[in-house]
Design a protein around this motif. Structure first.
Motif, PDB file in Angstrom:
ATOM      1  N   LYS A   1       4.398  12.864   7.137  1.00  0.00           N
ATOM      2  CA  LYS A   1       5.391  13.309   6.157  1.00  0.00           C
ATOM      3  C   LYS A   1       5.821  14.747   6.398  1.00  0.00           C
ATOM      4  CE  LYS A   1       6.296   9.687   3.854  1.00  0.00           C
ATOM      5  NZ  LYS A   1       6.217   8.960   5.135  1.00  0.00           N
TER       6      LYS A   1
ATOM      7  N   ARG B   1      -0.748   8.333   5.091  1.00  0.00           N
ATOM      8  CA  ARG B   1      -1.249   7.371   4.098  1.00  0.00           C
ATOM      9  C   ARG B   1      -2.712   7.658   3.757  1.00  0.00           C
ATOM     10  NH1 ARG B   1       1.230   1.345   5.051  1.00  0.00           N
ATOM     11  NH2 ARG B   1       3.277   1.976   5.855  1.00  0.00           N
TER      12      ARG B   1
ATOM     13  N   ALA C   1       0.157   7.620  13.554  1.00  0.00           N
ATOM     14  CA  ALA C   1       1.431   7.281  12.905  1.00  0.00           C
ATOM     15  C   ALA C   1       1.358   7.735  11.453  1.00  0.00           C
ATOM     16  CB  ALA C   1       1.660   5.775  12.981  1.00  0.00           C
ATOM     17  N   SER C   2       2.469   7.579  10.737  1.00  0.00           N
ATOM     18  CA  SER C   2       2.554   7.924   9.328  1.00  0.00           C
ATOM     19  C   SER C   2       2.426   9.436   9.112  1.00  0.00           C
ATOM     20  CB  SER C   2       1.476   7.187   8.504  1.00  0.00           C
ATOM     21  OG  SER C   2       1.553   7.545   7.136  1.00  0.00           O
TER      22      SER C   2
ATOM     23  N   LYS D   1       1.246  -4.878  18.589  1.00  0.00           N
ATOM     24  CA  LYS D   1       0.494  -4.198  17.510  1.00  0.00           C
ATOM     25  C   LYS D   1      -0.171  -5.259  16.645  1.00  0.00           C
ATOM     26  CE  LYS D   1       2.402  -0.761  15.176  1.00  0.00           C
ATOM     27  NZ  LYS D   1       3.417  -0.033  14.360  1.00  0.00           N
TER      28      LYS D   1
HETATM   29  O1  G3P Z   1       3.673   1.678  11.686  1.00  0.00           O
HETATM   30  C1  G3P Z   1       2.976   2.449  10.717  1.00  0.00           C
HETATM   31  C2  G3P Z   1       3.727   3.593  10.204  1.00  0.00           C
HETATM   32  O2  G3P Z   1       5.096   3.313  10.340  1.00  0.00           O
HETATM   33  C3  G3P Z   1       3.401   3.930   8.780  1.00  0.00           C
HETATM   34  O3  G3P Z   1       4.200   4.989   8.402  1.00  0.00           O
HETATM   35  O4  G3P Z   1       5.547   6.365   6.867  1.00  0.00           O
HETATM   36  O5  G3P Z   1       5.121   3.941   6.315  1.00  0.00           O
HETATM   37  O6  G3P Z   1       3.290   5.621   6.173  1.00  0.00           O
HETATM   38  P1  G3P Z   1       4.551   5.242   6.839  1.00  0.00           P
END
Ligand code: G3P
Length: 224
Positions: free
Chosen positions: A169, A135, A166-167, A86
């Motif tokens: 909620k 995010r 990814a990310s 990555k």
């Molecule tokens: O690798 C990126 C991902 O883990 C971000 O997730 O929950 O930290 O926004 P988050």
């Protein structure tokens, strides 16, 4: 084939979800590893014990220049695991991705917050693109729209990168993303748990138990 990942290095949770989910592997980042306090080598070996030798790991570089990222990626690619490196889709990161792809090693462009970043990473040859859905939402933009637009551009320009959003909620974000037809996704453990949770499921199962036991007691289905 759709690829499902967990975005964690928590061994207990990996073991838990491996029982009920067809996991392709694990995604990690420097914050996740720092939070666990366990280094990459031990993490890879412990996760492999749980998930098996076919597990795919997405592992992020921590170097700060293009040359250093390239060197770090080279070492990561030599480890005896299925590793996708990555690399943040910054200007120096894209330069590293472009170089690494001349040797056709697997790379994921991460920290994608915009459509243009995703598109450029795809042009540089990244195998996977990781837009950060929640995010982006948290910044007042729309993470699902960003992923949809990147997907559209990939199709329009016949680019082979896979989206690996990814990310997350909540499950709404996950389901909206899945409906776009992305080929992979990585879930944090709390959201993976939410996918199983529906207030009507357990009451339905309890009712089946109650009805069965009223007539057949402790007998199993084939004993009745
Ligand atoms: O690798 C990126 C991902 O883990 C971000 O997730 O929950 O930290 O926004 P988050």
């Amino acid at each position: 084939m759709f690829e499902l990942y967990l975005d964690t290095t928590d061994l207990q949770q990996i073991s838990r979800f491996n029982k009920s989910l067809p996991l392709k592997g694990i995604t990690t980042n420097p914050s996740i590893l720092a939070k666990s306090g366990i280094g990459l080598n031990d993490t890879l070996s412990e996760c492999t014990k749980i998930l098996g030798p076919e597990t795919r790991f997405h592992v992020q570089t921590v170097s700060k220049t293009t040359q250093e990222i390239i060197k770090e990626a080279e070492v990561l690619h030599q480890l005896p695991y299925d590793i996708v490196v990555k690399i943040p889709a910054t200007e120096i990161g894209l330069a590293a991705i472009k170089h690494i792809k001349t040797n056709n090693k697997p790379v994921l462009a991460t920290a994608i917050y915009s459509v243009q970043q995703g598109f450029l990473a795809a042009l540089c040859g990244a195998d996977y693109l990781a837009p950060y859905v929640n995010r982006i939402d948290a910044m007042g933009a729309n993470g699902i729209d960003v992923v949809a637009d990147i997907q559209r551009l990939l199709e329009r320009h016949n680019l082979s990168s896979k989206l690996l959003p990814a990310s997350f909620k909540n499950t709404r974000q996950v389901m909206e993303i899945l409906k776009l037809g992305v080929e992979s996704i990585t879930l944090p453990v709390d959201v993976a748990a939410q996918l199983f949770a529906h207030p009507s499921v357990q009451p339905a199962v309890d009712q089946f138990d109650q009805d069965w036991q009223a007539v057949f007691g402790d007998k199993l289905s084939f004993e009745s």
